[in-house]
Design a protein around this motif. Structure first.
Motif, PDB file in Angstrom:
ATOM      1  N   LEU A  77      81.838  46.012  30.036  1.00 22.56           N
ATOM      2  CA  LEU A  77      83.173  45.540  29.704  1.00 22.56           C
ATOM      3  C   LEU A  77      83.746  44.675  30.823  1.00 22.56           C
ATOM      4  N   GLY A  78      83.311  44.910  32.051  1.00 18.91           N
ATOM      5  CA  GLY A  78      83.705  44.019  33.130  1.00 18.91           C
ATOM      6  C   GLY A  78      83.211  42.606  32.880  1.00 18.91           C
ATOM      7  N   ALA A  79      81.960  42.473  32.428  1.00 23.14           N
ATOM      8  CA  ALA A  79      81.412  41.149  32.115  1.00 23.14           C
ATOM      9  C   ALA A  79      82.162  40.507  30.950  1.00 23.14           C
ATOM     10  N   CYS A  80      82.510  41.316  29.947  1.00 18.09           N
ATOM     11  CA  CYS A  80      83.283  40.787  28.812  1.00 18.09           C
ATOM     12  C   CYS A  80      84.652  40.287  29.267  1.00 18.09           C
ATOM     13  N   PHE A  81      85.327  41.083  30.095  1.00 20.16           N
ATOM     14  CA  PHE A  81      86.651  40.690  30.577  1.00 20.16           C
ATOM     15  C   PHE A  81      86.561  39.441  31.451  1.00 20.16           C
ATOM     16  N   ALA A  82      85.558  39.376  32.321  1.00 23.50           N
ATOM     17  CA  ALA A  82      85.380  38.200  33.166  1.00 23.50           C
ATOM     18  C   ALA A  82      85.158  36.952  32.321  1.00 23.50           C
ATOM     19  N   LEU A 140      77.737  36.734  20.871  1.00 24.26           N
ATOM     20  CA  LEU A 140      76.477  37.088  21.524  1.00 24.26           C
ATOM     21  C   LEU A 140      76.605  38.368  22.336  1.00 24.26           C
ATOM     22  N   LEU A 141      77.789  38.636  22.882  1.00 23.28           N
ATOM     23  CA  LEU A 141      77.994  39.854  23.668  1.00 23.28           C
ATOM     24  C   LEU A 141      78.068  41.092  22.786  1.00 23.28           C
ATOM     25  N   GLN A 142      78.721  40.991  21.649  1.00 23.00           N
ATOM     26  CA  GLN A 142      78.962  42.154  20.801  1.00 23.00           C
ATOM     27  C   GLN A 142      78.132  42.163  19.527  1.00 23.00           C
ATOM     28  N   GLY A 143      77.704  40.985  19.061  1.00 23.85           N
ATOM     29  CA  GLY A 143      76.980  40.910  17.796  1.00 23.85           C
ATOM     30  C   GLY A 143      75.668  41.664  17.735  1.00 23.85           C
ATOM     31  N   PRO A 144      74.842  41.632  18.808  1.00 21.87           N
ATOM     32  CA  PRO A 144      73.545  42.323  18.722  1.00 21.87           C
ATOM     33  C   PRO A 144      73.641  43.802  18.384  1.00 21.87           C
ATOM     34  N   ALA A 145      74.673  44.480  18.829  1.00 17.96           N
ATOM     35  CA  ALA A 145      74.788  45.908  18.528  1.00 17.96           C
ATOM     36  C   ALA A 145      74.962  46.153  17.039  1.00 17.96           C
ATOM     37  N   PHE A 146      75.506  45.163  16.318  1.00 14.53           N
ATOM     38  CA  PHE A 146      75.626  45.275  14.859  1.00 14.53           C
ATOM     39  C   PHE A 146      74.341  44.829  14.175  1.00 14.53           C
ATOM     40  N   VAL A 147      73.810  43.693  14.592  1.00 13.64           N
ATOM     41  CA  VAL A 147      72.607  43.147  13.965  1.00 13.64           C
ATOM     42  C   VAL A 147      71.404  44.071  14.160  1.00 13.64           C
ATOM     43  N   LEU A 148      71.342  44.740  15.305  1.00 11.63           N
ATOM     44  CA  LEU A 148      70.182  45.563  15.640  1.00 11.63           C
ATOM     45  C   LEU A 148      70.332  47.027  15.217  1.00 11.63           C
ATOM     46  N   ILE A 149      71.269  47.323  14.314  1.00  9.74           N
ATOM     47  CA  ILE A 149      71.434  48.701  13.839  1.00  9.74           C
ATOM     48  C   ILE A 149      70.116  49.316  13.376  1.00  9.74           C
ATOM     49  N   PRO A 150      69.356  48.661  12.465  1.00  6.63           N
ATOM     50  CA  PRO A 150      68.099  49.289  12.013  1.00  6.63           C
ATOM     51  C   PRO A 150      67.098  49.471  13.146  1.00  6.63           C
ATOM     52  N   VAL A 151      67.046  48.508  14.058  1.00 10.15           N
ATOM     53  CA  VAL A 151      66.084  48.580  15.163  1.00 10.15           C
ATOM     54  C   VAL A 151      66.417  49.735  16.095  1.00 10.15           C
ATOM     55  N   VAL A 152      67.696  49.839  16.487  1.00 12.00           N
ATOM     56  CA  VAL A 152      68.096  50.901  17.405  1.00 12.00           C
ATOM     57  C   VAL A 152      67.923  52.268  16.762  1.00 12.00           C
ATOM     58  N   SER A 153      68.279  52.375  15.482  1.00 14.01           N
ATOM     59  CA  SER A 153      68.116  53.646  14.782  1.00 14.01           C
ATOM     60  C   SER A 153      66.659  54.087  14.775  1.00 14.01           C
ATOM     61  N   CYS A 181      74.222  39.395  33.735  1.00 13.62           N
ATOM     62  CA  CYS A 181      75.371  39.263  34.639  1.00 13.62           C
ATOM     63  C   CYS A 181      75.030  38.398  35.849  1.00 13.62           C
ATOM     64  N   LEU A 182      73.822  38.570  36.384  1.00 13.46           N
ATOM     65  CA  LEU A 182      73.421  37.771  37.544  1.00 13.46           C
ATOM     66  C   LEU A 182      73.282  36.299  37.165  1.00 13.46           C
ATOM     67  N   ALA A 213      72.240  32.261  27.108  1.00  9.89           N
ATOM     68  CA  ALA A 213      71.207  33.191  27.575  1.00  9.89           C
ATOM     69  C   ALA A 213      71.802  34.435  28.228  1.00  9.89           C
ATOM     70  N   PRO A 214      72.731  34.314  29.186  1.00  5.72           N
ATOM     71  CA  PRO A 214      73.267  35.534  29.805  1.00  5.72           C
ATOM     72  C   PRO A 214      74.037  36.413  28.831  1.00  5.72           C
ATOM     73  N   ALA A 215      74.826  35.807  27.945  1.00  3.39           N
ATOM     74  CA  ALA A 215      75.590  36.615  26.982  1.00  3.39           C
ATOM     75  C   ALA A 215      74.661  37.350  26.028  1.00  3.39           C
ATOM     76  N   LEU A 216      73.581  36.698  25.610  1.00  5.39           N
ATOM     77  CA  LEU A 216      72.641  37.338  24.696  1.00  5.39           C
ATOM     78  C   LEU A 216      71.914  38.492  25.392  1.00  5.39           C
ATOM     79  N   LEU A 217      71.543  38.308  26.638  1.00  4.64           N
ATOM     80  CA  LEU A 217      70.886  39.393  27.380  1.00  4.64           C
ATOM     81  C   LEU A 217      71.826  40.591  27.537  1.00  4.64           C
ATOM     82  N   ILE A 218      73.073  40.322  27.897  1.00  2.00           N
ATOM     83  CA  ILE A 218      74.038  41.411  28.047  1.00  2.00           C
ATOM     84  C   ILE A 218      74.268  42.098  26.709  1.00  2.00           C
TER      85      ILE A 218
END
Length: 547
Positions: free
Chosen positions: A295-300, A322-335, A358-359, A376-381
Motif C-alpha cells: 500500500l505504500g507503493a500504491c500511495f506513492a 496493473l497494481l490491483q487488477g491481477p488479484a482479480f484476474v488471477l482468482i482461479p490461479v491463486v485458488s 518497487c526497486l 513493468a513495475p506496477a505489474l510485478l507489484i
C-alpha cells in the motif's frame, strides 16, 4: 481486509459435498460488500491532485485522507468481529454499508479537507464492519477447506477489483464534472449492497464465549491513533516539536497499557499467547511489513502522478489497473495454487516480485509524464500482491492447531491491515521529509530572485515543497517549481526504495523463518478424507485451509 475470530464452520464429509443452503447468495452478497468497501478505500487515490486544487491541501492533509479510513478499520475490526458473532454477520454487513453510504455523502458535500477526513473515517468504520462480516458469513456456509479456499479467493478477487475500478470511477467523474460525483456513486453502490445483503445473505452467529473487551478496545485505538498522528505530522511540523514528541510518548505508553490489559483480560481482543508459536510470529511480522510495502507503493504512485505531476485523473487510474487488477484476474490461479503449492512459498515469491517492482520504481523520472515506465513495475507489484493477499492468512492458520484458527486469522488480518495503515504513513513521512530537506538544500544555490526565493522558502516551511510545486505560474514562489518538483521526485524515489526493502525483508523472513515448521492437519481435511498433499520445502503441507 479482515477475517473474524471465533468463526464456526460446517464440516462436510467429502470434498465434493453439496454446498450448504444459501451459499451462492451469501457469496454474491459478500463479494458485492467487499467490492464496495474497497472502492471506498481506494477512491481517493486518483483524486489527491483534485483535493489539493479544490480544498487547498498540503502533504500531510492528503495522507490523513487515506490514513483516516484505514485507522478506523484497524482500530475497530476486532470489536466488529465480536459484534458479528453476537448479533449476526448479515446485520453487521448491512450496518457497515449504511455507514459507507453516510460517510460517502459527507465526503461528497465536504467544504474542507477536515470534513473529508470525517467522511473517510465513517467509510473506514463501515468497511471495518463489512470486511470481517462478509468473510465470516462465507465461512459459515462452506463445508470443506477446498470450497472455503475457493470462496476466499473469489472474495479477495472482488476486493482487488474494487481497488482497481475505484480510480477509474474517480477519474471519469473528475473528467465530466467533479470529484464529488464519484462519492455520490459510492452512496448508490453502498445502498444496493445493503439491499443485496439483506435479501441474499444467510444470517449466521457464533455467540458462545464471545464478549466485548472494552478496556482493550479503548487502549488499542487511542494508542494507535496517537502514534500514527506523530508519524503523519512529523515531516511537516518537525520531529522534535512538542505535539509530535508527546504523541509518540503517550501513544507508546497507552499501547504498553494495552498489552498489560490483554494479558489479564478474560476475553482479549488480541491473544498475545499466539506469538509463542514461531511460525505464527513470522507470518504476522511479514503481514505487517509486506502489506506496508504494497500500500505504500500504491500511495506513492497516486501522489507521484497526482499532486506531484498533476496528471489527469484518468491517467492516474491506469497504473492501478496493473497494481490491483491481477488479484482479480488471477482468482482461479491463486485458488488452485493454494492447494498445490505451500503457501509459504507463494508468500516468498509474491514479496520478491513486489520488491523488484518497487526497486524499478526508484528509476522513474519525475519530469517524464509518460506512463510506459510504470507498466513493468506496477505489474510485478500487482502479481506479487495477488500471490500474497490470500496466502498470508493460510500460512498463519497452518501454523496453529485448528481450534485456534479463528483467533489466529483475526490477529493475522488485523496486523495485515495495520500494514495497510503504515504504508501511506511511512511513505508520506519518508517522501515529504526527504523532499523538504532536498528543497531547503537546493533552493539557495538556484539563483532565484530574492523575492521569489523568500516566498518559496516561506511556503515550503508552512506546507512543504508539494505546495510550492502547485503554485500557479507568476505567483510569488512559483519560480522554484522545478526545484520543488526535483525534490519531490527524490523524496518519493526514496519512499519506493523503502517499500522495496520492506518487501525484500518480508520475502527473506518468510523463506528462512519458516524452515523446519510443520503444521497440524486440519479437522476439515480429516472429514474430507483426502490424503494430504506432499509438504513443501518448508515442511508446510501444500493444502492451505483459509478461514
Amino acid at each position: 481486509m479482515t477475517l473474524d475470530n471465533g468463526t464456526t464452520t460446517s464440516q462436510g464429509p467429502t470434498a465434493g459435498a453439496a454446498r450448504t443452503p444459501g451459499y451462492a447468495g451469501t457469496l454474491a452478497a459478500a463479494c458485492c460488500a467487499v467490492f464496495v468497501a474497497q472502492v471506498a478505500n481506494a477512491l481517493p487515490a486518483s483524486l489527491n491532485g483534485l483535493f489539493q486544487e479544490d480544498l487547498h491541501t498540503h502533504g500531510s492533509q492528503l495522507t490523513w485522507i487515506t490514513a483516516a479510513f484505514m485507522i478506523a478499520v484497524v482500530c475497530f475490526e476486532f470489536t466488529f468481529g465480536v459484534l458479528g458473532d453476537l448479533f449476526g454477520r448479515r446485520r453487521l454487513v448491512a450496518a457497515g454499508t449504511a455507514l459507507v453510504a453516510a460517510g460517502s455523502a459527507v465526503a461528497a458535500l465536504a467544504p474542507t479537507v477536515q470534513v473529508l477526513w470525517i467522511g473517510a473515517a465513517l467509510n473506514g468504520l463501515g468497511a471495518g464492519a463489512m470486511f470481517p462480516g462478509s468473510l465470516t458469513a462465507i465461512s459459515a456456509v462452506t463445508r470443506t477447506t477446498r470450497q472455503r479456499a475457493h470462496a476466499v479467493a473469489v472474495w479477495s478477487g472482488f476486493l482487488s477489483a474494487g481497488a482497481a475500478v475505484s480510480p477509474l470511477l474517480g477519474g471519469m467523474f473528475a473528467k465530466i464534472g467533479s470529484w464529488r460525483g464519484s462519492f455520490w456513486v459510492l452512496v448508490g453502490l453502498a445502498l444496493v449492497s445493503m439491499v443485496l445483503t439483506l435479501v441474499l445473505a444467510t444470517e449466521s452467529k457464533a455467540p458462545e464465549g464471545r464478549r466485548l473487551d472494552v478496556p482493550g478496545q479503548i487502549t488499542f485505538a487511542v494508542g494507535l491513533v496517537l502514534v500514527l498522528y506523530g508519524a503523519v505530522e512529523g515531516p511537516e511540523s518537525g520531529w522534535t516539536t512538542l505535539p509530535v514528541i508527546l504523541a509518540f510518548l503517550l501513544g507508546t505508553c497507552v499501547l504498553a497499557g494495552f498489552v498489560v490489559v490483554e494479558l489479564g483480560a478474560e476475553s482479549p481482543i488480541f491473544d498475545l499467547t499466539l506469538f509463542r508459536n514461531r511460525a505464527f510470529t513470522v507470518s504476522s511480522v511479514v503481514a505487517v511489513i509486506g502489506m506496508m510495502a504494497f500500500l505504500g507503493a500504491c500511495f506513492a504512485t497516486s501522489m507521484w502522478l497526482g499532486p506531484v505531476q498533476h496528471q489527469d485523473p484518468i491517467r492516474v487510474a491506469v497504473p492501478f489497473l496493473l497494481l490491483q487488477g491481477p488479484a482479480f484476474v488471477l482468482i482461479p490461479v491463486v485458488s488452485r495454487l493454494l492447494h498445490r503449492v505451500a503457501a509459504t512459498w507463494l508468500l516468498t515469491s509474491g514479496f520478491a516480485l513486489m520488491a523488484i517492482g518497487c526497486l524499478l520504481c526508484t528509476r522513474l523520472d519525475v519530469t517524464d509524464p509518460g506512463l510506459g515506465a510504470f507498466v513493468a513495475p506496477a505489474l510485478l507489484i500487482g502479481v506479487g500482491f495477488a500471490l500474497t493477499v490470500s496466502s498470508v492468512t493460510a500460512v498463519a492458520l497452518n501454523s496453529v492447531p485448528p481450534k485456534l484458527a479463528g483467533m489466529a486469522s483475526a490477529t493475522t488480518n488485523m496486523l495485515r491491515d495495520l500494514g495497510f495503515v503504515l504504508g501511506p504513513v511511512v511513505v508520506g513521512a519518508v517522501a515529504l521529509s526527504n523532499a523538504g530537506s532536498a528543497f531547503a538544500k537546493n533552493l539557495p544555490a538556484a539563483g532565484l530572485p530574492t523575492g521569489q526565493a523568500a516566498a518559496a522558502r516561506e511556503i515550503a516551511q508552512a506546507a512543504g515543497p508539494i505546495a510550492v510545486n502547485s503554485l500557479p505560474p507568476g505567483t510569488p514562489g512559483s519560480a522554484a517549481h522545478a526545484i520543488a518538483l526535483d525534490a519531490l521526485g527524490s523524496g518519493f524515489g526514496t519512499a519506493y526504495l523503502v517499500c522495496g526493502a520492506a518487501a525484500a525483508v518480508a520475502a527473506a523472513l518468510t523463506a528462512f523463518g519458516m524452515i523446519g515448521v510443520h503444521a497440524p492437519r486440519s479437522a476439515d481435511d480429516e472429514h474430507e478424507g483426502a490424503a494430504p498433499l506432499p509438504p513443501g520445502r518448508d515442511g508446510m503441507p501444500a493444502t492451505a485451509p483459509t478461514r
